[in-house]
Design a protein around this motif. Structure first.
Motif, PDB file in Angstrom:
ATOM      1  N   UNK A  43      -9.971   8.934   3.514  1.00 20.10           N
ATOM      2  CA  UNK A  43      -9.169   9.945   2.829  1.00 20.10           C
ATOM      3  C   UNK A  43      -9.940  10.449   1.614  1.00 20.10           C
ATOM      4  N   UNK A  44     -10.348  11.720   1.582  1.00 19.57           N
ATOM      5  CA  UNK A  44     -11.056  12.269   0.418  1.00 19.57           C
ATOM      6  C   UNK A  44     -10.081  12.603  -0.702  1.00 19.57           C
ATOM      7  N   UNK A  45     -10.606  12.714  -1.901  1.00 20.67           N
ATOM      8  CA  UNK A  45      -9.756  13.070  -3.040  1.00 20.67           C
ATOM      9  C   UNK A  45      -9.041  14.391  -2.806  1.00 20.67           C
ATOM     10  N   UNK A  96      -3.304  18.469  -1.332  1.00 21.93           N
ATOM     11  CA  UNK A  96      -2.835  19.294  -0.217  1.00 21.93           C
ATOM     12  C   UNK A  96      -1.344  19.552  -0.340  1.00 21.93           C
ATOM     13  N   UNK A  97      -0.846  20.477   0.467  1.00 21.42           N
ATOM     14  CA  UNK A  97       0.580  20.799   0.459  1.00 21.42           C
ATOM     15  C   UNK A  97       1.388  19.846   1.326  1.00 21.42           C
ATOM     16  N   UNK A 156      -4.631   2.299  -3.801  1.00 24.00           N
ATOM     17  CA  UNK A 156      -5.791   1.404  -3.670  1.00 24.00           C
ATOM     18  C   UNK A 156      -6.992   2.106  -3.058  1.00 24.00           C
ATOM     19  N   UNK A 157      -8.107   2.091  -3.779  1.00 24.61           N
ATOM     20  CA  UNK A 157      -9.290   2.827  -3.349  1.00 24.61           C
ATOM     21  C   UNK A 157      -9.873   2.329  -2.043  1.00 24.61           C
ATOM     22  N   UNK A 172      -2.816  12.740   7.937  1.00 22.65           N
ATOM     23  CA  UNK A 172      -2.455  11.496   8.630  1.00 22.65           C
ATOM     24  C   UNK A 172      -3.021  10.254   7.947  1.00 22.65           C
ATOM     25  N   UNK A 173      -4.255  10.335   7.458  1.00 24.04           N
ATOM     26  CA  UNK A 173      -4.841   9.180   6.791  1.00 24.04           C
ATOM     27  C   UNK A 173      -4.123   8.835   5.505  1.00 24.04           C
TER      28      UNK A 173
END
Length: 294
Positions: free
Chosen positions: A203-205, A210-211, A194-195, A215-216
């Motif tokens: 939280x950015x795209x 990421x690996x 959900x955007x 936290x977000x």
């Protein structure tokens, strides 16, 4: 997918699957059984034709070598064949033949469920993003819920089973999206989270690739799992509402697998490791299904 409601879902998050009871009856590499031996033999050919139709639509929507407009055109052609006005040898026409052109009410309802899958594939062709939880559930309404409706229609089950089947299919779809967060974004430019929850956690795209989870992003995943728990609770009555033992067993098996996968995703980081069910999970779920069929 979905069941059994096994969900054959669009995008990389497909839910029709292998590895469970009767795994030789299904394609390898999926998460949930689509045509296990728990299903009546009379249904398996129709179910596998449905799987073939959905997989074809999925492959079209995922074809990065084509612009979105060409993918949509191919999906339109597939729908025409499903309606009896197109290529005679493509998966849409094959499914229509297996359903005898929708001549009786069960086959007609199953054919309608196949048509209902296509809006999600068209949406995926343009790169899916979900505004909020309601938008994700709207997506699941065409990407997942028709699979359960298809199986219930073929088996002649009562409409009382529709709401819990829809809930199970949606839960399966969301769980598979959570498994494939990184691949969906990296390979297909899709984000099914959900955007508005992503925005609330800032939280950015880039966090999707990421690996490990930021936290977000972990909080967004946990919030999504919390809503999935609500769906699984709503799905719990499904086996008891299915009259025929084969489909009742399949539903119980799939529900058990969904709950197990939910638990794994709650304890693991889907960016750091591939969170997946194991053979022992399928075997235990199969025993639950056999018990339900008594």
């Amino acid at each position: 997918m979905t069941l059994a409601p096994e969900t054959i879902a669009s995008g990389r998050s497909r839910q029709a699957g292998a590895g469970a009871v009767g795994a030789r009856d299904v394609p390898v590499g999926e998460n949930f059984p689509i045509a296990s031996r728990l299903l009546p033999r009379r249904m398996r050919g129709q179910v596998m034709a449905f799987y073939g139709f959905a997989r074809c639509a999925d492959d079209i929507a995922d074809d990065s070598s084509l612009p979105p407009e060409s993918r949509i055109a191919r999906l339109d052609a597939l729908e025409r064949s499903l309606a009896g006005d197109g290529e005679s040898d493509d998966p849409g026409a094959t499914l229509r033949r297996f359903l005898d052109g929708g001549r009786d009410p069960r086959q007609s309802a199953a054919l309608a469920a196949a048509h209902d899958l296509l809006p999600a594939f068209r949406r995926d062709a343009h790169g899916t993003r979900c505004r909020d939880w309601a938008d994700l559930m709207s997506y699941c309404g065409s990407s997942a819920m028709p699979v359960g409706r298809f199986l219930l229609a073929l088996d002649g089950e009562d409409a009382r089973a529709h709401p819990p089947s829809d809930a199970l299919c949606a839960a399966l779809q969301v769980l598979n999206h959570l498994q494939d967060i990184a691949a969906d974004w990296r390979d297909l430019g899709r984000c099914y989270l959900p955007g508005d929850w992503m925005a609330a956690e800032a939280v950015p795209d880039a966090d999707l690739a990421r690996s490990e989870c930021s936290p977000g992003l972990r909080r967004v995943i946990d919030r999504t799992l919390g809503e999935t728990d609500v769906l699984l609770d709503a799905a719990a009555p499904l086996p008891s509402l299915i009259a025929r033992p084969g489909l009742r067993a399949q539903a119980a098996t799939t529900l058990t697998l969904a709950c197990r996968l939910r638990g794994l995703l709650g304890r693991s980081d889907p960016l750091a490791v591939r969170v997946a069910l194991r053979r022992t999970d399928f075997l235990r779920a199969g025993l639950v299904g056999l018990w339900a069929a008594r």
